[in-house]
Write a protein that holds these residues in place. Sequence first.
Motif, PDB file in Angstrom:
ATOM      1  N   ILE A 147       0.853  -1.190   0.000  1.00  0.00           N
ATOM      2  CA  ILE A 147       0.000   0.000   0.000  1.00  0.00           C
ATOM      3  C   ILE A 147       0.895   1.249   0.000  1.00  0.00           C
ATOM      4  N   SER A 148       0.602   2.161  -0.915  1.00  0.00           N
ATOM      5  CA  SER A 148       1.287   3.459  -0.908  1.00  0.00           C
ATOM      6  C   SER A 148       0.519   4.395   0.025  1.00  0.00           C
ATOM      7  N   LEU A 149       1.206   4.876   1.073  1.00  0.00           N
ATOM      8  CA  LEU A 149       0.587   5.740   2.081  1.00  0.00           C
ATOM      9  C   LEU A 149       1.175   7.146   1.967  1.00  0.00           C
ATOM     10  N   VAL A 150       0.307   8.147   1.868  1.00  0.00           N
ATOM     11  CA  VAL A 150       0.726   9.553   1.816  1.00  0.00           C
ATOM     12  C   VAL A 150      -0.027  10.319   2.908  1.00  0.00           C
ATOM     13  N   LEU A 151       0.721  11.049   3.751  1.00  0.00           N
ATOM     14  CA  LEU A 151       0.118  11.847   4.833  1.00  0.00           C
ATOM     15  C   LEU A 151       0.501  13.314   4.649  1.00  0.00           C
ATOM     16  N   ASN A 152      -0.470  14.187   4.891  1.00  0.00           N
ATOM     17  CA  ASN A 152      -0.243  15.626   4.732  1.00  0.00           C
ATOM     18  C   ASN A 152      -0.950  16.374   5.872  1.00  0.00           C
ATOM     19  N   PRO A 153      -0.204  17.179   6.678  1.00  0.00           N
ATOM     20  CA  PRO A 153      -0.856  17.950   7.750  1.00  0.00           C
ATOM     21  C   PRO A 153      -1.814  18.986   7.153  1.00  0.00           C
ATOM     22  N   VAL A 154      -3.041  19.042   7.691  1.00  0.00           N
ATOM     23  CA  VAL A 154      -4.024  19.987   7.162  1.00  0.00           C
ATOM     24  C   VAL A 154      -4.410  21.047   8.195  1.00  0.00           C
ATOM     25  N   GLU A 155      -4.343  20.708   9.474  1.00  0.00           N
ATOM     26  CA  GLU A 155      -4.626  21.666  10.531  1.00  0.00           C
ATOM     27  C   GLU A 155      -4.002  21.147  11.806  1.00  0.00           C
ATOM     28  N   GLU A 156      -4.158  21.875  12.893  1.00  0.00           N
ATOM     29  CA  GLU A 156      -3.518  21.523  14.148  1.00  0.00           C
ATOM     30  C   GLU A 156      -3.884  20.108  14.587  1.00  0.00           C
ATOM     31  N   GLY A 157      -2.864  19.217  14.586  1.00  0.00           N
ATOM     32  CA  GLY A 157      -3.072  17.857  15.074  1.00  0.00           C
ATOM     33  C   GLY A 157      -3.877  16.966  14.160  1.00  0.00           C
ATOM     34  N   MET A 158      -4.180  17.371  12.932  1.00  0.00           N
ATOM     35  CA  MET A 158      -4.962  16.561  11.993  1.00  0.00           C
ATOM     36  C   MET A 158      -4.185  16.381  10.697  1.00  0.00           C
ATOM     37  N   LEU A 159      -4.385  15.205  10.064  1.00  0.00           N
ATOM     38  CA  LEU A 159      -3.714  14.917   8.812  1.00  0.00           C
ATOM     39  C   LEU A 159      -4.706  14.338   7.810  1.00  0.00           C
ATOM     40  N   GLN A 160      -4.496  14.675   6.541  1.00  0.00           N
ATOM     41  CA  GLN A 160      -5.260  14.051   5.459  1.00  0.00           C
ATOM     42  C   GLN A 160      -4.350  13.038   4.785  1.00  0.00           C
ATOM     43  N   GLY A 161      -4.913  11.887   4.415  1.00  0.00           N
ATOM     44  CA  GLY A 161      -4.098  10.832   3.835  1.00  0.00           C
ATOM     45  C   GLY A 161      -4.697  10.228   2.584  1.00  0.00           C
ATOM     46  N   LEU A 162      -3.819   9.610   1.804  1.00  0.00           N
ATOM     47  CA  LEU A 162      -4.211   8.884   0.595  1.00  0.00           C
ATOM     48  C   LEU A 162      -3.580   7.504   0.646  1.00  0.00           C
ATOM     49  N   ILE A 163      -4.326   6.474   0.181  1.00  0.00           N
ATOM     50  CA  ILE A 163      -3.749   5.142   0.055  1.00  0.00           C
ATOM     51  C   ILE A 163      -4.111   4.578  -1.314  1.00  0.00           C
ATOM     52  N   ASN A 164      -3.136   3.867  -1.895  1.00  0.00           N
ATOM     53  CA  ASN A 164      -3.349   3.180  -3.172  1.00  0.00           C
ATOM     54  C   ASN A 164      -2.699   1.813  -3.102  1.00  0.00           C
ATOM     55  N   ASP A 165      -3.335   0.827  -3.734  1.00  0.00           N
ATOM     56  CA  ASP A 165      -2.769  -0.516  -3.808  1.00  0.00           C
ATOM     57  C   ASP A 165      -1.704  -0.532  -4.900  1.00  0.00           C
ATOM     58  N   ILE A 166      -0.433  -0.749  -4.527  1.00  0.00           N
ATOM     59  CA  ILE A 166       0.670  -0.748  -5.498  1.00  0.00           C
ATOM     60  C   ILE A 166       1.314  -2.133  -5.583  1.00  0.00           C
ATOM     61  N   SER A 167       0.533  -3.181  -5.291  1.00  0.00           N
ATOM     62  CA  SER A 167       1.091  -4.541  -5.278  1.00  0.00           C
ATOM     63  C   SER A 167       1.657  -4.915  -6.637  1.00  0.00           C
ATOM     64  N   GLU A 168       0.944  -4.609  -7.726  1.00  0.00           N
ATOM     65  CA  GLU A 168       1.423  -4.971  -9.058  1.00  0.00           C
ATOM     66  C   GLU A 168       2.713  -4.216  -9.392  1.00  0.00           C
ATOM     67  N   ARG A 169       2.780  -2.955  -9.012  1.00  0.00           N
ATOM     68  CA  ARG A 169       3.996  -2.192  -9.280  1.00  0.00           C
ATOM     69  C   ARG A 169       5.181  -2.764  -8.512  1.00  0.00           C
ATOM     70  N   LYS A 170       4.934  -3.177  -7.260  1.00  0.00           N
ATOM     71  CA  LYS A 170       6.001  -3.762  -6.458  1.00  0.00           C
ATOM     72  C   LYS A 170       6.486  -5.065  -7.076  1.00  0.00           C
ATOM     73  N   LYS A 171       5.538  -5.870  -7.614  1.00  0.00           N
ATOM     74  CA  LYS A 171       5.940  -7.118  -8.268  1.00  0.00           C
ATOM     75  C   LYS A 171       6.850  -6.823  -9.450  1.00  0.00           C
ATOM     76  N   SER A 172       6.494  -5.828 -10.224  1.00  0.00           N
ATOM     77  CA  SER A 172       7.309  -5.468 -11.387  1.00  0.00           C
ATOM     78  C   SER A 172       8.695  -4.998 -10.950  1.00  0.00           C
ATOM     79  N   GLU A 173       8.739  -4.199  -9.868  1.00  0.00           N
ATOM     80  CA  GLU A 173      10.034  -3.715  -9.381  1.00  0.00           C
ATOM     81  C   GLU A 173      10.897  -4.860  -8.870  1.00  0.00           C
ATOM     82  N   GLU A 174      10.285  -5.789  -8.120  1.00  0.00           N
ATOM     83  CA  GLU A 174      11.044  -6.920  -7.597  1.00  0.00           C
ATOM     84  C   GLU A 174      11.565  -7.785  -8.736  1.00  0.00           C
ATOM     85  N   SER A 175      10.743  -7.979  -9.760  1.00  0.00           N
ATOM     86  CA  SER A 175      11.181  -8.766 -10.918  1.00  0.00           C
ATOM     87  C   SER A 175      12.344  -8.085 -11.620  1.00  0.00           C
TER      88      SER A 175
END
Length: 533
Positions: free
Chosen positions: A325-353
């Motif tokens: 899982i690709s995890l991205v965190l970005n502070p948006v206000e005091e003590g709070m964060l907005q995040g994004l997640i994407n499944d990158i399993s296929e990309r990781k397989k290609s990189e490992e290969s």
Amino acid sequence: MPMLQLFRTSLVFRTTVSVVLVVLLVGVFFTVVALSLLNDRERLQTAAHLDELLKTVESTVSISCFLQDKNLASEVSRGLMKNRVVKSVIIVEEGTVLAQEGRPSGTSGLRRTITSPFDASKPICQIVMEPNEAVIEEQVSRSSRLIVYLLLMQAAAVGLTVVIGVWKWVIEPIKTISDQLHRLPVEAGARLQLSRKYAKDEIARMVGDVNALITSLVKTLHQERELRIWREREEKRFRTIFENAETGIFVIDKNGYIFSYNPAFVRTLGIQEGDLSDRTKTSLPVLLGMSMESGNAIIARSLTENRVVAEDVRIDSGGREPRWISLVLNPVEEGMLQGLINDISERKKSEESANRLAMTDRLTGIANRLAFETKLADLAERAALDSGEPYILMLMDLDGFKQVNDTHGHDAGDAVLRHFAGLLESTVRKSDFIGRLGGDEFVILLESPIPREGVERIAQKIIASLAAPIRIGRDVEAKVGASIGIAFSREAADKDAVFKLADEAMYRAKRAGKNTYRMHPEDADADAIVGSE
């Protein structure tokens, strides 16, 4: 308390007090400076006056000393004593007092050496005159009082003038403007009015700026109303995107607890929405299968550095193929964060290969030079630590391989290389490293502790495995040997030195007749070393 409250709320009172204090401080400062300068001036004048007196009687004293006339010396002393600033006079000739008037206090006075009336280079006596400090202090005091009175009167006049000026030209117009502002109907577009006598000064400019600010405020309120309508429309559009995006979107607090999320977040993690019913008890590290320590470290880094932080997280699925899982965190206000997640399993397989291909020798299927250099650097780094274990490098070169190529061709040579790689794999453990550096040069890296004899048995077994001819075709056989050089990491300063020692040992094996092995050092003891059987 009433005075303090008045100071805080009344500009007139605050300004008046400030001006008076400043005037007083300035007056006191200049008074102190003036008194100091006056004192110095009076003393300088007194010293100059005494010096003039001495110059006046210097010739008479010279004659009295030359003649040793005490009466004349006494007359001179009494004449000097008629000056109020003179406290005592003493005329001394070679230790004998010719005349003395007044009672000296013992403090240093004005001393003058008297020379002969007929020979200016010959001193004959001294005259010592002590000033009357009481008289000097009285003169200084009288002059000081006058200076203080003048300065205080000047300070009072300046202070009063400043207070009146500030009230007339600053406080009064500001108070008028303040009263207007309290009653001004801004929403109706009303503006401040100002008397014409202030039409060209800073007060007028301030009123103009306030009126411009009121105009801008009315315009801003209108724009804010339109912006609110636009924002409501955009929120509806964003909600549609948020609910239908393929990327998981979520909001967490500084402890990692989920506050909001979209459907893609649930789908990407492969969980049920009911698992997030109590959001205050559901943390992101737990959902991603991370330890709380590592998960909170990512969150803390994003908040502390106030920047976007990205991390690839591996999720083990209990026996099934792991997911990335690709995890991205970005502070948006005091003590709070907005995040994004994407499944990158296929990309990781290609990189490992791709990484495996980059680290694998295409001909033999074992590791290549790049993989060897990476592994050697890792072992050297670990061995450099206080608790790190040493390692062994076995470098080998096939004897007679060139003849196989020249006699049977490169296909036969390739078959020999593949055969030898297979022999090495069957000789050492799977945890040991085997690689081909290029041509007919191979390498083994050994780690776990065994005696020296164990390493020698590995080398002997490799050499013995090449004793039988290698069948490379239906009626074709090839015969090769192996020269092996062995070096221990504890005998070298770094990884390059270890490789050089193994290379030198291998060439010693070739000079010894080939198809044998040599170690560095030759006289290594039989204590436990590292290797593999």
